[in-house]
Design a protein around this motif. Structure first.
Motif, PDB file in Angstrom:
ATOM      1  N   TYR A 157       6.352   1.755   9.949  1.00  0.00           N
ATOM      2  CA  TYR A 157       5.394   2.624   9.255  1.00  0.00           C
ATOM      3  C   TYR A 157       4.920   2.046   7.933  1.00  0.00           C
ATOM      4  N   ASP A 158       5.199   0.776   7.684  1.00  0.00           N
ATOM      5  CA  ASP A 158       4.833   0.212   6.390  1.00  0.00           C
ATOM      6  C   ASP A 158       3.322   0.149   6.203  1.00  0.00           C
ATOM      7  N   THR A 159       2.584  -0.236   7.253  1.00  0.00           N
ATOM      8  CA  THR A 159       1.129  -0.291   7.144  1.00  0.00           C
ATOM      9  C   THR A 159       0.561   1.084   6.844  1.00  0.00           C
ATOM     10  N   ARG A 160       1.039   2.094   7.553  1.00  0.00           N
ATOM     11  CA  ARG A 160       0.540   3.464   7.356  1.00  0.00           C
ATOM     12  C   ARG A 160       0.817   3.931   5.928  1.00  0.00           C
ATOM     13  N   ALA A 181       4.399  -1.682   1.102  1.00  0.00           N
ATOM     14  CA  ALA A 181       5.586  -0.825   1.147  1.00  0.00           C
ATOM     15  C   ALA A 181       6.862  -1.633   1.342  1.00  0.00           C
ATOM     16  N   TYR A 182       6.799  -2.716   2.095  1.00  0.00           N
ATOM     17  CA  TYR A 182       7.993  -3.511   2.375  1.00  0.00           C
ATOM     18  C   TYR A 182       8.069  -4.797   1.564  1.00  0.00           C
ATOM     19  N   ALA A 183       7.150  -4.991   0.635  1.00  0.00           N
ATOM     20  CA  ALA A 183       7.151  -6.228  -0.153  1.00  0.00           C
ATOM     21  C   ALA A 183       8.280  -6.193  -1.177  1.00  0.00           C
ATOM     22  N   GLY A 184       8.992  -7.283  -1.303  1.00  0.00           N
ATOM     23  CA  GLY A 184      10.085  -7.366  -2.271  1.00  0.00           C
ATOM     24  C   GLY A 184       9.583  -7.754  -3.645  1.00  0.00           C
ATOM     25  N   GLY A 185      10.510  -8.182  -4.499  1.00  0.00           N
ATOM     26  CA  GLY A 185      10.130  -8.544  -5.857  1.00  0.00           C
ATOM     27  C   GLY A 185      10.917  -9.732  -6.361  1.00  0.00           C
ATOM     28  N   LEU A 186      10.267 -10.575  -7.166  1.00  0.00           N
ATOM     29  CA  LEU A 186      10.890 -11.750  -7.769  1.00  0.00           C
ATOM     30  C   LEU A 186      10.956 -11.548  -9.280  1.00  0.00           C
ATOM     31  N   VAL A 210      -5.739  -4.842  -5.985  1.00  0.00           N
ATOM     32  CA  VAL A 210      -4.384  -4.748  -5.440  1.00  0.00           C
ATOM     33  C   VAL A 210      -3.969  -6.134  -4.955  1.00  0.00           C
ATOM     34  N   ALA A 211      -2.671  -6.336  -4.834  1.00  0.00           N
ATOM     35  CA  ALA A 211      -2.167  -7.636  -4.390  1.00  0.00           C
ATOM     36  C   ALA A 211      -1.084  -7.448  -3.333  1.00  0.00           C
ATOM     37  N   ASP A 212      -1.027  -8.375  -2.406  1.00  0.00           N
ATOM     38  CA  ASP A 212       0.108  -8.494  -1.486  1.00  0.00           C
ATOM     39  C   ASP A 212       0.422  -7.197  -0.751  1.00  0.00           C
ATOM     40  N   LEU A 213      -0.552  -6.730   0.047  1.00  0.00           N
ATOM     41  CA  LEU A 213      -0.319  -5.546   0.878  1.00  0.00           C
ATOM     42  C   LEU A 213       0.696  -5.837   1.987  1.00  0.00           C
ATOM     43  N   HIS A 214       0.704  -7.033   2.499  1.00  0.00           N
ATOM     44  CA  HIS A 214       1.622  -7.454   3.569  1.00  0.00           C
ATOM     45  C   HIS A 214       1.626  -6.457   4.732  1.00  0.00           C
ATOM     46  N   LEU A 215       0.437  -6.081   5.176  1.00  0.00           N
ATOM     47  CA  LEU A 215       0.328  -5.161   6.303  1.00  0.00           C
ATOM     48  C   LEU A 215       0.986  -5.762   7.549  1.00  0.00           C
ATOM     49  N   GLU A 216       1.721  -4.921   8.263  1.00  0.00           N
ATOM     50  CA  GLU A 216       2.447  -5.284   9.489  1.00  0.00           C
ATOM     51  C   GLU A 216       3.630  -6.215   9.228  1.00  0.00           C
TER      52      GLU A 216
END
Length: 238
Positions: free
Chosen positions: A63-66, A196-201, A42-48
């Protein structure tokens, strides 16, 4: 360059992408499964990320981490991996662990302690927190493959990376669809962001220049229950 059939592929068939002769099964959740090694990537979880934005006065539901950990746990239960490789930016910043809810921290610790877990260092988390267990590495080499956070200019044969949060846009029957995606030309692969909150390029953005020469690559676009390979020549820029 492998020849791909551009049609929907259902999750039950585990659509396969080959990098340097190594087959990965792709999931619509954004994780790659290396069955030969029982390795989940997996890549770029960006927890918290949510709490980081809230600290700067931009409130987001916390709630993104959860949500991210729940999706990851479901994949672990499905594939039963021997090991998990997280390709960097697993934590949104250096203080992420200190902001994490106690139940989320316990959840992550349970997941990591039961597997061979590798945290690849990222630009957001150059020193991932140690309290969750696992091994921290700058990169991991496995046969012809190199797992790292940030893609390097071509040729980077065998590279499996994250960092760029790839997404792609295509027009289907007059409707424009934009989705997270895997990007590959068969010699390397960039994974979508899993957080969950990671954007996209967009893979046609100039930031991708030098990674896939010309348009000789495919975007494996994620749907609700499918992953669909689309030739770069069919994609649209943002």
């Amino acid at each position: 360059m492998q020849t791909l059939k551009e049609k929907p592929i259902h999750l039950e068939t585990h659509p396969a992408l080959t990098v340097c002769g190594v087959a990965f099964d792709l999931t619509p959740e954004g994780a790659a499964w290396l069955a030969a090694e029982r390795l989940l990537v997996v890549a770029d979880l960006h927890l918290e990320k949510g709490s980081a934005y809230a600290a700067r006065g931009q409130p987001l539901p916390p709630y993104d981490t959860r949500a991210t950990l729940a999706r990851l746990e479901n994949l672990i239960a499905r594939f039963r991996p021997r090991a998990v490789v997280a390709l960097g930016d697993s934590f949104h910043d250096r203080a992420a662990a200190s902001r994490m809810d106690a139940s989320d921290a316990a959840h992550l610790t349970r997941l990591a302690k039961n597997l061979d877990w590798v945290w690849i260092s990222g630009n957001h988390d150059p020193v991932p927190p140690r309290e969750f267990g696992g091994t921290v590495m700058a990169e991991l080499r496995l046969g012809p493959l190199t797992f790292r956070h940030e893609p390097r200019p071509a040729p980077a044969i065998g590279e499996i990376a994250g960092h760029l949060h790839p997404c792609a846009a295509v027009r289907v029957r007059g409707r424009r669809l934009r989705r997270r995606c895997y990007a590959s030309d068969g010699t390397r692969m960039v994974l979508p962001a899993f957080g969950a909150y990671a954007g996209g390029l967009n893979v046609l953005d100039r930031a991708w220049d030098g990674l896939f020469p010309g348009l000789d690559f495919h975007a494996w676009m994620m749907g609700g229950r499918t992953v669909v390979p689309v030739a770069a020549r069919r994609l649209e820029a943002d």
